[in-house]
Design a protein around this motif. Sequence first.
Motif, mmCIF file in Angstrom:
data_model
loop_
_atom_site.group_PDB
_atom_site.id
_atom_site.type_symbol
_atom_site.label_atom_id
_atom_site.label_comp_id
_atom_site.label_asym_id
_atom_site.label_seq_id
_atom_site.Cartn_x
_atom_site.Cartn_y
_atom_site.Cartn_z
ATOM 1 N N PRO A 121 0.694 -0.741 -0.126
ATOM 2 C CA PRO A 121 -0.184 -0.056 -0.008
ATOM 3 C C PRO A 121 0.393 1.319 0.192
ATOM 4 O O PRO A 121 1.826 1.258 0.756
ATOM 5 C CB PRO A 121 -0.953 0.049 1.254
ATOM 6 C CG PRO A 121 -0.948 -1.649 1.452
ATOM 7 C CD PRO A 121 0.475 -2.254 1.461
ATOM 8 N N GLY A 122 0.579 2.413 -1.166
ATOM 9 C CA GLY A 122 0.955 3.330 -1.369
ATOM 10 C C GLY A 122 1.977 3.726 -1.476
ATOM 11 O O GLY A 122 2.896 4.550 -1.529
ATOM 12 N N LEU A 123 2.176 2.437 -2.807
ATOM 13 C CA LEU A 123 3.519 2.343 -4.128
ATOM 14 C C LEU A 123 2.845 2.146 -5.075
ATOM 15 O O LEU A 123 1.863 0.845 -5.067
ATOM 16 C CB LEU A 123 4.730 0.939 -3.514
ATOM 17 C CG LEU A 123 5.687 1.482 -2.319
ATOM 18 C CD1 LEU A 123 6.589 0.361 -2.081
ATOM 19 C CD2 LEU A 123 5.969 2.960 -2.596
ATOM 20 N N ASP A 124 3.234 2.815 -6.014
ATOM 21 C CA ASP A 124 2.858 2.174 -7.635
ATOM 22 C C ASP A 124 3.339 1.534 -8.033
ATOM 23 O O ASP A 124 5.110 1.834 -7.865
ATOM 24 C CB ASP A 124 2.387 3.573 -7.883
ATOM 25 C CG ASP A 124 4.429 4.772 -8.804
ATOM 26 O OD1 ASP A 124 4.886 3.819 -8.622
ATOM 27 O OD2 ASP A 124 3.732 5.770 -8.336
ATOM 28 N N PRO A 125 3.279 1.292 -9.439
ATOM 29 C CA PRO A 125 4.243 -0.092 -10.568
ATOM 30 C C PRO A 125 5.664 0.635 -10.746
ATOM 31 O O PRO A 125 6.474 -0.126 -11.119
ATOM 32 C CB PRO A 125 3.634 0.238 -11.775
ATOM 33 C CG PRO A 125 2.075 -0.417 -11.011
ATOM 34 C CD PRO A 125 1.776 1.922 -10.490
ATOM 35 N N ALA A 126 5.474 1.696 -10.699
ATOM 36 C CA ALA A 126 7.448 2.959 -11.142
ATOM 37 C C ALA A 126 7.681 1.796 -9.942
ATOM 38 O O ALA A 126 9.659 2.011 -10.554
ATOM 39 C CB ALA A 126 6.906 4.159 -10.810
ATOM 40 N N TRP A 127 7.501 2.274 -8.883
ATOM 41 C CA TRP A 127 9.466 1.266 -7.967
ATOM 42 C C TRP A 127 9.239 -0.386 -8.039
ATOM 43 O O TRP A 127 8.253 -1.028 -8.439
ATOM 44 C CB TRP A 127 8.396 1.192 -6.062
ATOM 45 C CG TRP A 127 7.978 2.997 -5.812
ATOM 46 C CD1 TRP A 127 6.706 3.793 -5.966
ATOM 47 C CD2 TRP A 127 9.493 3.764 -5.958
ATOM 48 N NE1 TRP A 127 6.867 5.024 -5.847
ATOM 49 C CE2 TRP A 127 8.751 5.519 -5.185
ATOM 50 C CE3 TRP A 127 9.857 3.484 -5.408
ATOM 51 C CZ2 TRP A 127 9.303 6.021 -5.375
ATOM 52 C CZ3 TRP A 127 11.150 4.940 -4.712
ATOM 53 C CH2 TRP A 127 10.612 5.442 -4.990
ATOM 54 N N ALA A 128 10.338 -0.443 -7.702
ATOM 55 C CA ALA A 128 10.689 -2.248 -7.092
ATOM 56 C C ALA A 128 11.840 -2.019 -6.562
ATOM 57 O O ALA A 128 12.153 -1.787 -5.594
ATOM 58 C CB ALA A 128 11.334 -2.628 -8.960
ATOM 59 N N ARG A 129 11.433 -3.179 -5.274
ATOM 60 C CA ARG A 129 12.536 -3.478 -4.704
ATOM 61 C C ARG A 129 13.591 -4.952 -4.637
ATOM 62 O O ARG A 129 13.040 -5.501 -5.664
ATOM 63 C CB ARG A 129 11.453 -4.276 -3.482
ATOM 64 C CG ARG A 129 11.980 -3.872 -1.586
ATOM 65 C CD ARG A 129 12.168 -4.969 -0.771
ATOM 66 N NE ARG A 129 11.570 -6.404 -1.544
ATOM 67 C CZ ARG A 129 11.147 -7.707 -0.880
ATOM 68 N NH1 ARG A 129 10.054 -6.836 0.269
ATOM 69 N NH2 ARG A 129 10.760 -9.044 -1.177
ATOM 70 N N ILE A 130 15.252 -4.339 -4.160
ATOM 71 C CA ILE A 130 15.767 -4.435 -4.787
ATOM 72 C C ILE A 130 16.478 -6.065 -3.880
ATOM 73 O O ILE A 130 17.346 -4.798 -3.347
ATOM 74 C CB ILE A 130 16.452 -4.065 -6.165
ATOM 75 C CG1 ILE A 130 15.694 -3.206 -6.871
ATOM 76 C CG2 ILE A 130 18.285 -5.159 -6.374
ATOM 77 C CD1 ILE A 130 17.170 -2.571 -7.803
ATOM 78 N N ALA A 131 16.956 -7.097 -3.364
ATOM 79 C CA ALA A 131 17.604 -7.586 -2.586
ATOM 80 C C ALA A 131 19.071 -6.790 -2.664
ATOM 81 O O ALA A 131 19.594 -7.226 -3.753
ATOM 82 C CB ALA A 131 16.915 -8.977 -2.856
#
Length: 805
Positions: A774-784
Amino acid sequence: MVTLPRLVIAAPSTGQGKTTVATGLMAALRAAGHEVSGHKTGPDYIDPGYHALATGRPGRNLDPHLVGAERVVPLLLHGASVPAPAGVAVIEGVMGLYDGRLGTDGFASTAHVAALTRSPVVLVLDVARLSRSAGAIVAGMAAFDPRVRLAGVVLNRARSARNTAEITRAVERAGLPVLGVLPYDESLAVPSRHLGLVPAAERDGAARAVERLGAAVARHLDLDALLRTAATAPDLDADPWRPGNEVRSPGTGRPVVAVAGGRAFTFRYPETEELLRAAGCDIAVFDPLSDPALPDGTAGLYLGGGFPEMYAGELAANRGLLDDLRRAVEAGTPTVAECAGLLCLARALDGVPMAGALPVDAVMTERLTLRYPVAVAAGDSLLTRAGERVSGHEFHRTRTSPGAGEEAAWRLDDGPEGFASATLHASYLHVHWAGHPRLAQRFADAVHHARPLVPAPPVIRAEPETPVAHPLRHHGDAETGAGLLDFAVNVFPGPRPAWLDRALHNAVDAAGAYPDAAPARTALARHHHRPETEVLPTAGAAEAFTLIARLRPWRRPVVVHPQFTEPHAALEQAGRTVTTVLCHAEDGFALDPAAVPEDADLVIVGNPTNPTGVLHPATAVRSLLRPGRLVVVDEAFMDAVPGETESLVRERLDGLLVIRSLTKHWSIPAIRAGYVTGDPRTVGALAALQTPWSVSGPAVAATVACLTTTAAAEAQDRTAALTRWREHLEDGLRERGIAAVPSTAPFVLARLGEGARGALRERGVAVRRADTFPGLDPAWARIAVRPPGTTDRLLGALDAAVVPS
């Protein structure tokens, strides 16, 4: 008056071994415990690089032509006082002792500098082809100029002991002591190139070579006698040069000047950067051979000298950086380019494409240009005002076509030279700004008024994301797959420690009995210095969230997002209506306690938060506490934070629960091992809700094993590795103009652009989609976070996914 023991290392001619002896002496004295200041007579950039390796401090130049005779002593004292006071200064000469600028009776010679600084001179004499005549050379050198005090001789490249004894008698007959004899040893030579010696930054094993020189000098020279000689130098009646007295800061900010460095750009004087810092600028050194982009916030460019012709292919291959240089010049970023810098901005160098920021082509020639000109400013420009005169030097084997622009930088005896405008000054001429500080001031003024260069954002073409049916239940492991590099799941990528494997295997061997969580509870209490009633082992953090959701009939449960979605899902599964409080990107995803409704009776917050990596201050989390409210802090990734700063796991506060997980840090996601700490009443209520034997035998064994002193040491090593790896990832993203949230966790939230995840997947890389938080759009990605080599493959996939603009 300033006391500074000092020596000048000179020779009758070039090629006698001054650099070998001077650099070796600096290294030997430093190894003996002395703070040594290294200096070079003349404009040379290369020898000071070796001096810096030998002394551990910047190598400095003393050149009356470049800076004026009146500044030589102040600059000597400055170099001997920064970064710390030196106990002895060693000044390497140039060419022959009395060789200076032609037609000037030795102006700017080693003898001139020795006289200005009132320094005793030690003469280095190559005796490989000499015998008794060495005495005559020494006698002539000593008598030639009464202003110069020759104090001793070092014999270099000596062969037989018998001949060396003959030479020593002849030198002593001339009235001078022999202070050391270096034997003939070609391994001590410094490799040369078409413009002289190879710079230390380019030479493989330069530090080891300097160490060998120091050992040889310590073995064969009389260091005590040399130090006694240095101590005979009289006190100097002068103040050290101070950059802050020469320039001022024109503004309150500190704009970034990007300075070219690395193997291809080794030529610049340290005083240049010191002047710019004193004028209110920050220096960011970048390597045009390897850095893919200019430093963040670049508001000015300084491209000094070096050997770009030796690295033209590597420069040309780094197209992104060259394009950045071209864009910067075209955008009016204040730019100074000297010699190699000029070549880098050209269209081509020997047919190899360069930045193309100037309408110039450069080629190598057979002719060496080596001169000490006085140049006249051709007009008003970034650095100059028409008619101003500066002293400089040229040292190159290339030429440009044309040789000058419509607006030239300088007028020399043979005509106009270089290219200039209100925002650019590019020329072959090297100028020492300590001698002409107005140039530094004008450049700094322009940088302060310039708009920082904005990186060109990467453009990635890919299909939009397909919505997820149950976002709160989505997990990163759903995005991995065969043949994909896994940057989606936040598990430490290294193998399990042997002691942990043994504990797990022993637990499996004992699987015939029901598990007993008591040893884990005891270990947790001991580790966190709490009573056993304040700790509870759980089947991972997931069980803890489920227990909390069932703990009370929550009226107003709040989950602070974006964060791990499991507690939100557990509350909904328990029939609770969840209030979402958002942290916003424009605020750096910082926690705002005032945004939490006062009537909230449950507040759940991650720290550091998954997926943002933001570490909230402990004071902000504590401020959420209220009578009748339970505050739950998910510290699943706190063990990746060095020192676990801002953790509340050991604080005994009513209404506070802290949840931890062992699965990520110790590479055991299949072993559901976690725990809760908090006030005994709440922990006891959770224990009463817990299903019997929910914590498996392997989870109990893992918990006990991971709380030992052995584990603590290895945990610190893992944390340090994660920190280094994360910095590498963040640097790589920043260099590509990709916005990322500063992280303290083993992952980074980056704004790659909508569809980028799919584009990376097509190239064999899996990252975690972030629009399910919640609060993030598809432009964001989490990178380990992964080791640098693996991360470089991700960065390469990003580069491949970018559509050329």
